[in-house]
Design a protein around this motif. Structure first.
Motif, PDB file in Angstrom:
ATOM      1  N   GLU A 276      -6.306 -15.227  -6.493  1.00 20.27           N
ATOM      2  CA  GLU A 276      -7.077 -15.724  -5.595  1.00 20.27           C
ATOM      3  C   GLU A 276      -8.550 -15.326  -6.180  1.00 20.27           C
ATOM      4  OE1 GLU A 276      -7.427 -16.864  -2.325  1.00 20.27           O
ATOM      5  OE2 GLU A 276      -5.210 -17.500  -2.615  1.00 20.27           O
ATOM      6  N   LEU A 277      -8.634 -14.608  -7.017  1.00 16.12           N
ATOM      7  CA  LEU A 277     -10.085 -14.170  -7.363  1.00 16.12           C
ATOM      8  C   LEU A 277     -10.436 -15.103  -8.410  1.00 16.12           C
ATOM      9  CD1 LEU A 277     -12.641 -12.037  -7.954  1.00 16.12           C
ATOM     10  CD2 LEU A 277     -11.082 -11.063  -9.794  1.00 16.12           C
TER      11      LEU A 277
ATOM     12  N   ALA B 179       7.146  -3.084  -7.322  1.00 13.76           N
ATOM     13  CA  ALA B 179       7.492  -4.501  -7.160  1.00 13.76           C
ATOM     14  C   ALA B 179       6.297  -4.914  -6.046  1.00 13.76           C
ATOM     15  CB  ALA B 179       8.746  -4.825  -6.579  1.00 13.76           C
ATOM     16  N   LEU B 180       6.226  -4.214  -5.019  1.00 11.31           N
ATOM     17  CA  LEU B 180       5.090  -4.659  -4.089  1.00 11.31           C
ATOM     18  C   LEU B 180       3.594  -4.795  -4.673  1.00 11.31           C
ATOM     19  CD1 LEU B 180       6.408  -3.010  -0.795  1.00 11.31           C
ATOM     20  CD2 LEU B 180       6.268  -5.249  -1.280  1.00 11.31           C
ATOM     21  N   LYS B 181       3.322  -3.753  -5.528  1.00 11.76           N
ATOM     22  CA  LYS B 181       2.056  -3.801  -5.823  1.00 11.76           C
ATOM     23  C   LYS B 181       1.926  -4.741  -6.890  1.00 11.76           C
ATOM     24  CE  LYS B 181       0.675   0.608  -4.195  1.00 11.76           C
ATOM     25  NZ  LYS B 181      -0.368   0.676  -3.421  1.00 11.76           N
ATOM     26  N   LYS B 182       2.953  -4.992  -7.615  1.00 16.44           N
ATOM     27  CA  LYS B 182       2.670  -6.088  -8.646  1.00 16.44           C
ATOM     28  C   LYS B 182       2.485  -7.527  -7.963  1.00 16.44           C
ATOM     29  CE  LYS B 182       5.402  -4.341 -12.566  1.00 16.44           C
ATOM     30  NZ  LYS B 182       6.638  -4.478 -13.318  1.00 16.44           N
ATOM     31  N   MET B 183       3.220  -7.709  -6.977  1.00 19.30           N
ATOM     32  CA  MET B 183       2.953  -8.800  -6.096  1.00 19.30           C
ATOM     33  C   MET B 183       1.472  -9.149  -5.656  1.00 19.30           C
ATOM     34  SD  MET B 183       6.755  -9.638  -4.160  1.00 19.30           S
ATOM     35  CE  MET B 183       6.448  -8.602  -2.850  1.00 19.30           C
ATOM     36  N   ASP B 184       1.066  -7.960  -5.080  1.00 12.54           N
ATOM     37  CA  ASP B 184      -0.247  -7.813  -4.440  1.00 12.54           C
ATOM     38  C   ASP B 184      -1.137  -8.071  -5.508  1.00 12.54           C
ATOM     39  OD1 ASP B 184      -1.909  -7.465  -2.434  1.00 12.54           O
ATOM     40  OD2 ASP B 184      -1.944  -5.397  -2.540  1.00 12.54           O
TER      41      ASP B 184
ATOM     42  N   MET C 285     -16.741  -8.497  -6.115  1.00 11.05           N
ATOM     43  CA  MET C 285     -16.917  -7.186  -6.452  1.00 11.05           C
ATOM     44  C   MET C 285     -15.555  -6.329  -5.701  1.00 11.05           C
ATOM     45  SD  MET C 285     -20.717  -6.667  -7.028  1.00 11.05           S
ATOM     46  CE  MET C 285     -20.627  -5.113  -7.044  1.00 11.05           C
ATOM     47  N   ALA C 286     -15.566  -6.433  -4.436  1.00 12.96           N
ATOM     48  CA  ALA C 286     -14.437  -5.749  -3.816  1.00 12.96           C
ATOM     49  C   ALA C 286     -13.083  -5.932  -4.211  1.00 12.96           C
ATOM     50  CB  ALA C 286     -14.540  -5.955  -2.375  1.00 12.96           C
ATOM     51  N   MET C 287     -13.044  -7.212  -4.470  1.00 15.54           N
ATOM     52  CA  MET C 287     -11.556  -7.694  -5.166  1.00 15.54           C
ATOM     53  C   MET C 287     -11.268  -7.157  -6.698  1.00 15.54           C
ATOM     54  SD  MET C 287     -11.327 -11.725  -3.760  1.00 15.54           S
ATOM     55  CE  MET C 287      -9.686 -11.921  -4.371  1.00 15.54           C
ATOM     56  N   MET C 288     -12.153  -7.169  -7.233  1.00 19.80           N
ATOM     57  CA  MET C 288     -12.037  -6.527  -8.508  1.00 19.80           C
ATOM     58  C   MET C 288     -11.829  -5.165  -8.666  1.00 19.80           C
ATOM     59  SD  MET C 288     -14.889  -8.919 -10.625  1.00 19.80           S
ATOM     60  CE  MET C 288     -15.213  -7.539 -11.842  1.00 19.80           C
ATOM     61  N   ASN C 289     -12.580  -4.422  -7.717  1.00 16.06           N
ATOM     62  CA  ASN C 289     -12.302  -2.960  -7.450  1.00 16.06           C
ATOM     63  C   ASN C 289     -10.790  -2.641  -6.963  1.00 16.06           C
ATOM     64  OD1 ASN C 289     -13.105  -0.054  -7.238  1.00 16.06           O
ATOM     65  ND2 ASN C 289     -12.730  -0.279  -5.070  1.00 16.06           N
ATOM     66  N   TYR C 290     -10.391  -3.547  -5.900  1.00 19.71           N
ATOM     67  CA  TYR C 290      -8.927  -3.472  -5.510  1.00 19.71           C
ATOM     68  C   TYR C 290      -8.108  -3.780  -6.619  1.00 19.71           C
ATOM     69  CZ  TYR C 290      -4.857  -4.126  -2.501  1.00 19.71           C
ATOM     70  OH  TYR C 290      -3.599  -3.637  -2.064  1.00 19.71           O
ATOM     71  N   ILE C 291      -8.299  -4.589  -7.323  1.00 19.21           N
ATOM     72  CA  ILE C 291      -7.322  -4.846  -8.492  1.00 19.21           C
ATOM     73  C   ILE C 291      -7.283  -3.692  -9.649  1.00 19.21           C
ATOM     74  CG2 ILE C 291      -7.136  -6.395 -10.654  1.00 19.21           C
ATOM     75  CD1 ILE C 291      -8.099  -8.887  -8.875  1.00 19.21           C
ATOM     76  N   SER C 292      -8.430  -3.243  -9.673  1.00 20.22           N
ATOM     77  CA  SER C 292      -8.370  -2.008 -10.756  1.00 20.22           C
ATOM     78  C   SER C 292      -7.855  -0.738 -10.280  1.00 20.22           C
ATOM     79  CB  SER C 292      -9.769  -1.565 -11.149  1.00 20.22           C
ATOM     80  OG  SER C 292     -10.462  -1.055 -10.150  1.00 20.22           O
ATOM     81  N   VAL C 293      -7.683  -0.610  -8.740  1.00 16.90           N
ATOM     82  CA  VAL C 293      -7.119   0.606  -8.088  1.00 16.90           C
ATOM     83  C   VAL C 293      -5.598   0.291  -8.107  1.00 16.90           C
ATOM     84  CG1 VAL C 293      -6.313   1.305  -5.998  1.00 16.90           C
ATOM     85  CG2 VAL C 293      -8.891   1.072  -6.675  1.00 16.90           C
ATOM     86  N   LEU C 294      -5.054  -1.043  -7.976  1.00 20.02           N
ATOM     87  CA  LEU C 294      -3.829  -1.299  -8.245  1.00 20.02           C
ATOM     88  C   LEU C 294      -2.991  -1.401  -9.548  1.00 20.02           C
ATOM     89  CD1 LEU C 294      -3.415  -4.552  -6.116  1.00 20.02           C
ATOM     90  CD2 LEU C 294      -2.310  -2.556  -5.593  1.00 20.02           C
ATOM     91  N   GLN C 295      -4.073  -1.599 -10.815  1.00 23.70           N
ATOM     92  CA  GLN C 295      -3.493  -1.493 -12.021  1.00 23.70           C
ATOM     93  C   GLN C 295      -3.398   0.237 -12.137  1.00 23.70           C
ATOM     94  OE1 GLN C 295      -6.844  -3.481 -13.952  1.00 23.70           O
ATOM     95  NE2 GLN C 295      -5.534  -5.374 -14.276  1.00 23.70           N
ATOM     96  N   GLY C 296      -4.091   0.909 -12.067  1.00 23.87           N
ATOM     97  CA  GLY C 296      -4.057   2.269 -11.986  1.00 23.87           C
ATOM     98  C   GLY C 296      -2.736   2.838 -11.423  1.00 23.87           C
ATOM     99  N   GLN C 297      -2.605   2.447 -10.022  1.00 19.18           N
ATOM    100  CA  GLN C 297      -1.391   2.815  -9.363  1.00 19.18           C
ATOM    101  C   GLN C 297      -0.064   2.610 -10.156  1.00 19.18           C
ATOM    102  OE1 GLN C 297      -1.921   1.431  -5.570  1.00 19.18           O
ATOM    103  NE2 GLN C 297      -3.295   2.828  -4.815  1.00 19.18           N
TER     104      GLN C 297
END
Length: 61
Positions: free
Chosen positions: A23-24, A11-16, A35-47
């Protein structure tokens, strides 16, 4: 990992993820920040995929 803890983490990862994507796509940021935000988004999706896979694997969904 217990089911309740895993569900809270998901739930926390989905909200983040939702907040980062909003924001992006709705604000201006310099390209390096985007680019950093897109990387973070891809990390969250993987998690999220991993956590969902763990729930399915343990027959908890």
């Amino acid at each position: 990992m217990f089911t309740e803890e895993l569900n809270k983490m998901i739930a926390l990862k989905k909200m983040d993820l939702e907040e980062c994507e909003f924001e992006l796509y709705n604000r201006y940021y310099p390209s390096i920040v985007r680019m950093a935000m897109m990387n973070y988004i891809s990390v969250l999706q993987g998690q999220l995929e991993k956590y969902n896979h763990d729930l399915v694997k343990n027959h908890q969904i």
